[in-house]
Design a protein around this motif. Structure first.
Motif, PDB file in Angstrom:
ATOM      1  N   ARG A 180     -14.884  -7.350 -21.629  1.00 25.32           N
ATOM      2  CA  ARG A 180     -13.004  -7.199 -21.268  1.00 25.32           C
ATOM      3  C   ARG A 180     -13.093  -8.667 -20.396  1.00 25.32           C
ATOM      4  O   ARG A 180     -12.178  -8.959 -20.005  1.00 25.32           O
ATOM      5  CB  ARG A 180     -13.668  -6.578 -19.949  1.00 25.32           C
ATOM      6  N   ALA A 181     -14.165  -9.236 -19.886  1.00 23.64           N
ATOM      7  CA  ALA A 181     -14.126 -10.794 -18.992  1.00 23.64           C
ATOM      8  C   ALA A 181     -13.317 -11.380 -19.562  1.00 23.64           C
ATOM      9  O   ALA A 181     -12.627 -12.104 -19.370  1.00 23.64           O
ATOM     10  CB  ALA A 181     -14.990 -10.607 -17.709  1.00 23.64           C
ATOM     11  N   LEU A 182     -14.017 -11.673 -20.588  1.00 25.06           N
ATOM     12  CA  LEU A 182     -13.842 -12.924 -21.741  1.00 25.06           C
ATOM     13  C   LEU A 182     -12.378 -12.765 -22.895  1.00 25.06           C
ATOM     14  O   LEU A 182     -11.328 -14.049 -22.210  1.00 25.06           O
ATOM     15  CB  LEU A 182     -14.967 -12.873 -22.877  1.00 25.06           C
ATOM     16  N   ARG A 183     -11.475 -11.453 -22.477  1.00 22.56           N
ATOM     17  CA  ARG A 183     -10.452 -11.121 -23.442  1.00 22.56           C
ATOM     18  C   ARG A 183      -9.678 -11.908 -21.714  1.00 22.56           C
ATOM     19  O   ARG A 183      -8.595 -12.614 -22.406  1.00 22.56           O
ATOM     20  CB  ARG A 183     -10.838  -9.607 -23.633  1.00 22.56           C
ATOM     21  N   VAL A 184      -9.763 -11.542 -20.713  1.00 25.14           N
ATOM     22  CA  VAL A 184      -8.937 -11.330 -20.093  1.00 25.14           C
ATOM     23  C   VAL A 184      -8.735 -12.925 -20.167  1.00 25.14           C
ATOM     24  O   VAL A 184      -7.677 -14.045 -19.139  1.00 25.14           O
ATOM     25  CB  VAL A 184      -9.345 -10.730 -18.678  1.00 25.14           C
ATOM     26  N   LEU A 185     -10.077 -13.809 -19.878  1.00 26.57           N
ATOM     27  CA  LEU A 185     -10.478 -15.443 -19.697  1.00 26.57           C
ATOM     28  C   LEU A 185      -9.204 -16.244 -20.416  1.00 26.57           C
ATOM     29  O   LEU A 185      -9.180 -17.092 -20.274  1.00 26.57           O
ATOM     30  CB  LEU A 185     -11.193 -16.285 -19.549  1.00 26.57           C
ATOM     31  N   ARG A 186      -9.512 -15.239 -22.017  1.00 26.58           N
ATOM     32  CA  ARG A 186      -8.857 -15.775 -23.135  1.00 26.58           C
ATOM     33  C   ARG A 186      -7.001 -15.616 -22.631  1.00 26.58           C
ATOM     34  O   ARG A 186      -6.570 -16.668 -23.037  1.00 26.58           O
ATOM     35  CB  ARG A 186      -9.004 -15.447 -24.517  1.00 26.58           C
ATOM     36  N   GLU A 187      -6.828 -14.874 -22.542  1.00 23.28           N
ATOM     37  CA  GLU A 187      -5.754 -14.390 -22.375  1.00 23.28           C
ATOM     38  C   GLU A 187      -4.601 -15.210 -21.359  1.00 23.28           C
ATOM     39  O   GLU A 187      -4.105 -15.377 -20.867  1.00 23.28           O
ATOM     40  CB  GLU A 187      -5.143 -12.542 -22.144  1.00 23.28           C
ATOM     41  N   ALA A 188      -5.859 -15.084 -20.517  1.00 24.64           N
ATOM     42  CA  ALA A 188      -5.368 -16.466 -18.704  1.00 24.64           C
ATOM     43  C   ALA A 188      -4.336 -17.398 -19.274  1.00 24.64           C
ATOM     44  O   ALA A 188      -3.451 -17.963 -18.700  1.00 24.64           O
ATOM     45  CB  ALA A 188      -6.165 -16.559 -17.982  1.00 24.64           C
ATOM     46  N   ASP A 189      -5.150 -18.095 -20.016  1.00 21.40           N
ATOM     47  CA  ASP A 189      -4.133 -19.368 -20.501  1.00 21.40           C
ATOM     48  C   ASP A 189      -4.160 -20.396 -19.410  1.00 21.40           C
ATOM     49  O   ASP A 189      -3.394 -21.085 -18.923  1.00 21.40           O
ATOM     50  CB  ASP A 189      -2.682 -19.451 -21.418  1.00 21.40           C
ATOM     51  N   GLY A 190      -5.109 -20.563 -19.215  1.00 18.44           N
ATOM     52  CA  GLY A 190      -5.128 -20.940 -17.939  1.00 18.44           C
ATOM     53  C   GLY A 190      -6.193 -20.864 -16.801  1.00 18.44           C
ATOM     54  O   GLY A 190      -7.189 -19.689 -16.759  1.00 18.44           O
ATOM     55  N   GLU A 191      -5.900 -21.255 -15.497  1.00 20.24           N
ATOM     56  CA  GLU A 191      -6.979 -20.743 -14.616  1.00 20.24           C
ATOM     57  C   GLU A 191      -6.675 -18.996 -14.007  1.00 20.24           C
ATOM     58  O   GLU A 191      -5.295 -18.900 -13.964  1.00 20.24           O
ATOM     59  CB  GLU A 191      -6.644 -21.014 -13.209  1.00 20.24           C
ATOM     60  N   ILE A 192      -7.414 -18.703 -14.153  1.00 23.84           N
ATOM     61  CA  ILE A 192      -7.573 -17.319 -13.447  1.00 23.84           C
ATOM     62  C   ILE A 192      -8.011 -17.359 -11.655  1.00 23.84           C
ATOM     63  O   ILE A 192      -9.691 -17.594 -11.785  1.00 23.84           O
ATOM     64  CB  ILE A 192      -7.754 -16.499 -14.427  1.00 23.84           C
ATOM     65  N   SER A 193      -7.492 -16.426 -11.057  1.00 24.90           N
ATOM     66  CA  SER A 193      -8.222 -16.385  -9.910  1.00 24.90           C
ATOM     67  C   SER A 193      -9.407 -15.260 -10.190  1.00 24.90           C
ATOM     68  O   SER A 193      -9.120 -14.359 -10.725  1.00 24.90           O
ATOM     69  CB  SER A 193      -7.503 -16.089  -8.494  1.00 24.90           C
ATOM     70  N   THR A 194     -10.284 -14.561  -8.829  1.00 23.15           N
ATOM     71  CA  THR A 194     -11.382 -13.798  -9.010  1.00 23.15           C
ATOM     72  C   THR A 194     -10.428 -12.421  -8.349  1.00 23.15           C
ATOM     73  O   THR A 194     -11.203 -11.710  -9.884  1.00 23.15           O
ATOM     74  CB  THR A 194     -12.337 -14.320  -7.418  1.00 23.15           C
ATOM     75  N   TRP A 195      -9.434 -12.391  -8.363  1.00 18.54           N
ATOM     76  CA  TRP A 195      -9.084 -11.296  -7.974  1.00 18.54           C
ATOM     77  C   TRP A 195      -9.223 -10.645  -8.685  1.00 18.54           C
ATOM     78  O   TRP A 195      -8.481  -9.800  -9.330  1.00 18.54           O
ATOM     79  CB  TRP A 195      -8.250 -10.562  -6.625  1.00 18.54           C
ATOM     80  N   GLU A 196      -7.767 -11.847  -9.325  1.00 25.13           N
ATOM     81  CA  GLU A 196      -6.755 -10.880 -10.996  1.00 25.13           C
ATOM     82  C   GLU A 196      -8.041 -10.832 -12.569  1.00 25.13           C
ATOM     83  O   GLU A 196      -7.535 -10.122 -12.880  1.00 25.13           O
ATOM     84  CB  GLU A 196      -6.418 -12.345 -11.426  1.00 25.13           C
ATOM     85  N   LEU A 197      -9.355 -11.135 -11.669  1.00 27.03           N
ATOM     86  CA  LEU A 197     -10.282 -11.558 -13.549  1.00 27.03           C
ATOM     87  C   LEU A 197     -11.166 -10.213 -13.059  1.00 27.03           C
ATOM     88  O   LEU A 197     -10.819  -9.493 -14.014  1.00 27.03           O
ATOM     89  CB  LEU A 197     -11.178 -12.625 -12.629  1.00 27.03           C
ATOM     90  N   ALA A 198     -10.937  -9.725 -11.585  1.00 24.83           N
ATOM     91  CA  ALA A 198     -11.776  -8.498 -11.264  1.00 24.83           C
ATOM     92  C   ALA A 198     -10.711  -7.117 -11.719  1.00 24.83           C
ATOM     93  O   ALA A 198     -10.972  -6.539 -12.444  1.00 24.83           O
ATOM     94  CB  ALA A 198     -11.833  -8.557  -9.310  1.00 24.83           C
ATOM     95  N   HIS A 199      -9.365  -7.482 -11.405  1.00 22.97           N
ATOM     96  CA  HIS A 199      -9.033  -6.280 -11.846  1.00 22.97           C
ATOM     97  C   HIS A 199      -8.457  -6.352 -13.102  1.00 22.97           C
ATOM     98  O   HIS A 199      -8.289  -5.181 -13.637  1.00 22.97           O
ATOM     99  CB  HIS A 199      -7.622  -6.885 -11.204  1.00 22.97           C
ATOM    100  N   GLU A 200      -8.490  -7.255 -14.039  1.00 23.01           N
ATOM    101  CA  GLU A 200      -7.709  -6.960 -15.324  1.00 23.01           C
ATOM    102  C   GLU A 200      -8.648  -6.388 -15.910  1.00 23.01           C
ATOM    103  O   GLU A 200      -8.597  -5.547 -17.203  1.00 23.01           O
ATOM    104  CB  GLU A 200      -6.339  -8.269 -16.183  1.00 23.01           C
ATOM    105  N   ALA A 201     -10.072  -7.168 -15.889  1.00 17.64           N
ATOM    106  CA  ALA A 201     -11.478  -6.769 -16.640  1.00 17.64           C
ATOM    107  C   ALA A 201     -12.369  -5.488 -16.320  1.00 17.64           C
ATOM    108  O   ALA A 201     -12.490  -4.778 -16.551  1.00 17.64           O
ATOM    109  CB  ALA A 201     -12.085  -8.057 -17.343  1.00 17.64           C
ATOM    110  N   ARG A 202     -10.669  -4.803 -15.280  1.00 21.13           N
ATOM    111  CA  ARG A 202     -11.880  -4.256 -14.166  1.00 21.13           C
ATOM    112  C   ARG A 202     -13.557  -4.508 -13.962  1.00 21.13           C
ATOM    113  O   ARG A 202     -14.384  -3.561 -14.488  1.00 21.13           O
ATOM    114  CB  ARG A 202     -11.908  -2.679 -15.410  1.00 21.13           C
ATOM    115  N   ILE A 203     -13.977  -5.218 -13.842  1.00 20.06           N
ATOM    116  CA  ILE A 203     -16.027  -5.860 -13.154  1.00 20.06           C
ATOM    117  C   ILE A 203     -15.762  -6.222 -11.645  1.00 20.06           C
ATOM    118  O   ILE A 203     -14.119  -6.476 -11.163  1.00 20.06           O
ATOM    119  CB  ILE A 203     -15.949  -6.742 -13.868  1.00 20.06           C
ATOM    120  N   CYS A 204     -16.623  -6.192 -11.219  1.00 21.87           N
ATOM    121  CA  CYS A 204     -17.423  -6.162  -9.856  1.00 21.87           C
ATOM    122  C   CYS A 204     -17.924  -8.021 -10.168  1.00 21.87           C
ATOM    123  O   CYS A 204     -18.772  -8.109 -10.976  1.00 21.87           O
ATOM    124  CB  CYS A 204     -17.859  -5.147  -9.152  1.00 21.87           C
ATOM    125  N   ALA A 205     -18.425  -8.493  -9.030  1.00 23.43           N
ATOM    126  CA  ALA A 205     -19.050  -9.356  -9.314  1.00 23.43           C
ATOM    127  C   ALA A 205     -18.933 -10.345  -9.871  1.00 23.43           C
ATOM    128  O   ALA A 205     -19.488 -10.396 -10.697  1.00 23.43           O
ATOM    129  CB  ALA A 205     -20.622  -9.049  -9.107  1.00 23.43           C
TER     130      ALA A 205
END
Length: 82
Positions: free
Chosen positions: A14-39
């Motif tokens: 899930r985290a990798l998918r969100v990073l791929r879809e970001a098409d550039g930088e993504i913030s910690t909060w956005e990554l945590a929220h969109e990938a449903r992850i902590c830490a």
């Protein structure tokens, strides 16, 4: 640290998918929220252990540190170009 395997970890995928879809930088909060992850930092470290190259940039605004991640390359993809 024992890291999860990308092939068997829905959390890492899930985290990798969100990073791929970001098409550039993504913030910690956005990554945590969109990938449903902590830490997020730990998940990024695990992705790196699985062969992904991820850059991290720190920004200080109003005394607050913010981190932004960019997926540069992962073993099963060609390098990203600008």
């Amino acid at each position: 640290m024992h890291h999860g395997r990308l092939a068997t970890s829905p959390r890492l995928r899930r985290a990798l998918r969100v990073l791929r879809e970001a098409d550039g930088e993504i913030s910690t909060w956005e990554l945590a929220h969109e990938a449903r992850i902590c830490a997020v930092n730990s998940v990024v470290a695990e992705l790196r252990e699985n062969g992904c190259q991820i850059s991290c940039r720190q920004v200080v605004e109003d005394g607050q540190r913010r981190f932004f991640y960019t997926l540069l390359r992962c073993p099963d993809e060609t390098p990203k170009t600008d």
